[in-house]
Enzyme design. Structure first.
Site, PDB file in Angstrom:
ATOM      1  CB  CYS A 178      -1.179  -0.013   1.210  1.00  0.00           C
ATOM      2  SG  CYS A 178      -1.923  -1.595   1.198  1.00  0.00           S
ATOM      3  CG  HIS A 183      -3.048   3.193   2.057  1.00  0.00           C
ATOM      4  ND1 HIS A 183      -3.648   2.559   0.921  1.00  0.00           N
ATOM      5  CD2 HIS A 183      -3.036   2.316   2.947  1.00  0.00           C
ATOM      6  CE1 HIS A 183      -4.107   1.375   1.174  1.00  0.00           C
ATOM      7  NE2 HIS A 183      -3.963   1.072   2.243  1.00  0.00           N
ATOM      8  CG  ASN A 224      -6.704  -0.916   1.368  1.00  0.00           C
ATOM      9  OD1 ASN A 224      -6.093  -0.873   0.571  1.00  0.00           O
ATOM     10  ND2 ASN A 224      -6.144  -1.373   2.512  1.00  0.00           N
TER      11      ASN A 224
HETATM   12  O1  UT7 Z   1      -3.535  -1.006   3.638  1.00  0.00           O
HETATM   13  C1  UT7 Z   1      -3.260  -1.468   5.004  1.00  0.00           C
HETATM   14  C2  UT7 Z   1      -4.009  -2.794   5.363  1.00  0.00           C
HETATM   15  N1  UT7 Z   1      -4.987  -2.734   6.258  1.00  0.00           N
HETATM   16  C3  UT7 Z   1      -5.508  -2.236   7.077  1.00  0.00           C
HETATM   17  O2  UT7 Z   1      -5.107  -0.971   7.590  1.00  0.00           O
HETATM   18  C4  UT7 Z   1      -6.533  -2.590   7.984  1.00  0.00           C
HETATM   19  C5  UT7 Z   1      -6.254  -1.967   9.356  1.00  0.00           C
HETATM   20  N2  UT7 Z   1      -7.399  -2.699  10.673  1.00  0.00           N
HETATM   21  C6  UT7 Z   1      -8.528  -2.394  10.411  1.00  0.00           C
HETATM   22  O3  UT7 Z   1      -9.111  -1.534   9.870  1.00  0.00           O
HETATM   23  C7  UT7 Z   1      -9.503  -3.012  11.436  1.00  0.00           C
HETATM   24  O4  UT7 Z   1      -8.717  -3.754  12.311  1.00  0.00           O
HETATM   25  C8  UT7 Z   1     -10.435  -4.011  10.809  1.00  0.00           C
HETATM   26  C9  UT7 Z   1     -11.433  -3.303  10.161  1.00  0.00           C
HETATM   27  C10 UT7 Z   1      -9.825  -5.210  10.110  1.00  0.00           C
HETATM   28  C11 UT7 Z   1     -11.151  -4.797  11.879  1.00  0.00           C
HETATM   29  O5  UT7 Z   1     -11.720  -3.856  13.038  1.00  0.00           O
HETATM   30  P1  UT7 Z   1     -11.753  -4.018  14.375  1.00  0.00           P
HETATM   31  O6  UT7 Z   1     -12.383  -3.004  14.965  1.00  0.00           O
HETATM   32  O7  UT7 Z   1     -10.126  -3.931  14.644  1.00  0.00           O
HETATM   33  O8  UT7 Z   1     -12.295  -5.435  14.551  1.00  0.00           O
HETATM   34  P2  UT7 Z   1     -11.666  -6.934  15.179  1.00  0.00           P
HETATM   35  O9  UT7 Z   1     -10.712  -7.303  14.374  1.00  0.00           O
HETATM   36  O10 UT7 Z   1     -11.339  -6.471  16.913  1.00  0.00           O
HETATM   37  O11 UT7 Z   1     -12.902  -7.647  15.301  1.00  0.00           O
HETATM   38  C12 UT7 Z   1     -14.102  -7.332  16.285  1.00  0.00           C
HETATM   39  C13 UT7 Z   1     -15.130  -8.507  15.885  1.00  0.00           C
HETATM   40  C14 UT7 Z   1     -14.736  -9.995  15.830  1.00  0.00           C
HETATM   41  O12 UT7 Z   1     -15.404 -10.843  16.330  1.00  0.00           O
HETATM   42  P3  UT7 Z   1     -15.264 -11.292  18.171  1.00  0.00           P
HETATM   43  O13 UT7 Z   1     -14.124 -12.015  18.189  1.00  0.00           O
HETATM   44  O14 UT7 Z   1     -15.314  -9.904  18.848  1.00  0.00           O
HETATM   45  O15 UT7 Z   1     -16.624 -12.097  18.256  1.00  0.00           O
HETATM   46  C15 UT7 Z   1     -14.387 -10.403  14.637  1.00  0.00           C
HETATM   47  O16 UT7 Z   1     -14.509 -11.671  14.178  1.00  0.00           O
HETATM   48  O17 UT7 Z   1     -15.747  -8.406  14.392  1.00  0.00           O
HETATM   49  C16 UT7 Z   1     -15.523  -9.628  13.826  1.00  0.00           C
HETATM   50  N3  UT7 Z   1     -15.477  -9.358  12.387  1.00  0.00           N
HETATM   51  C17 UT7 Z   1     -16.670  -9.123  11.584  1.00  0.00           C
HETATM   52  N4  UT7 Z   1     -18.012  -9.030  11.938  1.00  0.00           N
HETATM   53  C18 UT7 Z   1     -18.719  -8.773  11.131  1.00  0.00           C
HETATM   54  C19 UT7 Z   1     -14.428  -9.036  11.568  1.00  0.00           C
HETATM   55  N5  UT7 Z   1     -14.767  -8.939  10.476  1.00  0.00           N
HETATM   56  C20 UT7 Z   1     -16.066  -8.960  10.695  1.00  0.00           C
HETATM   57  C21 UT7 Z   1     -17.092  -8.806   9.382  1.00  0.00           C
HETATM   58  N6  UT7 Z   1     -18.337  -8.691   9.777  1.00  0.00           N
HETATM   59  N7  UT7 Z   1     -16.595  -8.345   8.233  1.00  0.00           N
END
Ligand code: UT7
Length: 323
Positions: free
Chosen positions: A117, A250, A280
């Site tokens: 990225c 980005h 993204n």
């Molecule tokens: O280009 C650079 C690459 N990427 C990035 O910059 C991404 C950086 N990270 C992020 O944007 C965020 O960390 C995410 C959007 C990927 C995730 O958001 P989060 O607030 O950090 O959520 P999390 O990973 O802590 O997950 C919270 C919950 C989990 O469930 P439990 O364990 O609390 O029951 C996940 O399994 O949300 C769940 N979850 C979803 N639920 C519904 C993860 N993905 C999804 C989804 N829909 N698509």
């Protein structure tokens, strides 16, 4: 006399119609919701390339538009750099394929930059060195990706985040300042938190060919280094964040964009946001956001822009420029 590098023109291309969160969820039977995706990421839709459409195809459309905007013919280009992590082939490079598709036969060097990225900022930084040295005069710098090809559609934590697209700029030698300061960095010790840990070997894919990410670790790392590298280029140009007209980070997650703007004390309305409509698009996200804002009239000639990216590797970088 110092040779400066300025942006002659911008272009971009998004394949097909927007795909909404609801359509994506239905198409792949995901255990997710529009509400979750919008609340955690700000993403509402993305574009996905049709089967057979490659990064160099998207790069071609974006490049044609950038060349038109710059009033340049393809044959005037004497350097081609494509930032991509999803090239058409293992080799030749997407840049070489783009050169051929543009019908450029002047022997201009063409190569890919793989910094995920941050790739577009890396490519800008490299092109500026060539132009500034006097060895080249007109560079085509492109970010192009088909990230949809490396997504595991069963992994709801990653597959809802990404999209496909391309953005391009024509960089020209000039006696007027354009690119004012650039910085780029890497720390490979963080390779495990964002990767596609697979390879081609003996005719088969070995390892895991899909994007894997520790989202929270990436989030924290991104917010910190985006602020650090922004301060680094501002200091190098002897400018302050208050003099930046537009911040173009980005586009990964609207919460990362907001946190970055806040750390820099840049008001949110001066931060360009396209992640809601593009998702993204990795190396394509910054030039896509740049071109969209130039064409909408939001970004004007003479304004100061701060472009910055962070991605797998880990890599990060920024470019401060007068448009
Ligand atoms: O280009 C650079 C690459 N990427 C990035 O910059 C991404 C950086 N990270 C992020 O944007 C965020 O960390 C995410 C959007 C990927 C995730 O958001 P989060 O607030 O950090 O959520 P999390 O990973 O802590 O997950 C919270 C919950 C989990 O469930 P439990 O364990 O609390 O029951 C996940 O399994 O949300 C769940 N979850 C979803 N639920 C519904 C993860 N993905 C999804 C989804 N829909 N698509």
């Amino acid at each position: 006399m110092k040779i400066h590098t300025r942006v002659g023109g911008t272009g971009s291309y998004l394949p097909g119609d927007p795909v909404s969160n609801a359509s994506l969820i239905a198409a792949h039977g995901l255990d997710s919701s529009d509400e979750w995706i919008v609340e955690r990421t700000g993403i509402r839709s993305r574009h996905l390339a049709a089967p057979g459409v490659t990064s160099s195809d998207l790069a071609l459309e974006a490049s044609r538009r950038a060349l038109d905007a710059a009033g340049r013919k393809p044959e005037e280009v004497d350097l081609i750099i494509v930032a991509t992590s999803t090239p058409d082939y293992v080799f030749p490079s997407a840049a070489a394929l783009l050169q051929s598709k543009l019908g450029i036969t002047n022997g201009a060097p063409a190569f890919d930059v793989q910094a995920v990225c941050s790739g577009f900022v890396y490519a800008l930084t490299i092109a500026e060195k060539f132009i500034g040295s006097g060895s080249h005069k007109c560079a085509l710098v492109v970010g192009a990706e088909v990230f949809s090809r490396i997504l595991d559609w069963k992994d709801r934590g990653t597959c809802v985040l990404f999209g496909d697209g391309a953005g391009a700029v024509v960089l020209e030698a000039s006696d007027q300042p354009g690119l004012l300061a650039s910085a780029f960095h890497a720390d490979g010790s963080h390779h495990g938190i964002l990767s596609v840990p697979g390879q081609l070997c003996g005719g088969v894919v070995t390892g895991d060919p899909f994007l894997r990410m520790d989202g929270q670790a990436v989030f924290k790392f991104a917010v910190k280094v985006l602020a650090d590298v922004a301060h680094e280029v501002l200091a190098a140009a002897d400018m302050t964040a208050g003099q930046v007209d537009w911040l173009i980070p980005h586009q990964a997650n609207v919460r990362i964009l907001q946190a970055t703007a806040k750390r820099l004390h840049v008001p949110p309305e001066r931060c360009i946001v396209t992640v809601d409509r593009h998702g993204n698009t990795s190396a394509a996200s910054i030039p896509l956001a740049l071109d969209e804002s130039v064409r909408s009239g939001q970004i004007q000639r003479g304004q100061h822009l701060l472009l910055e990216g962070v991605g797998g590797g880990f890599t990060w970088g920024a470019t401060l420029l007068r448009f």
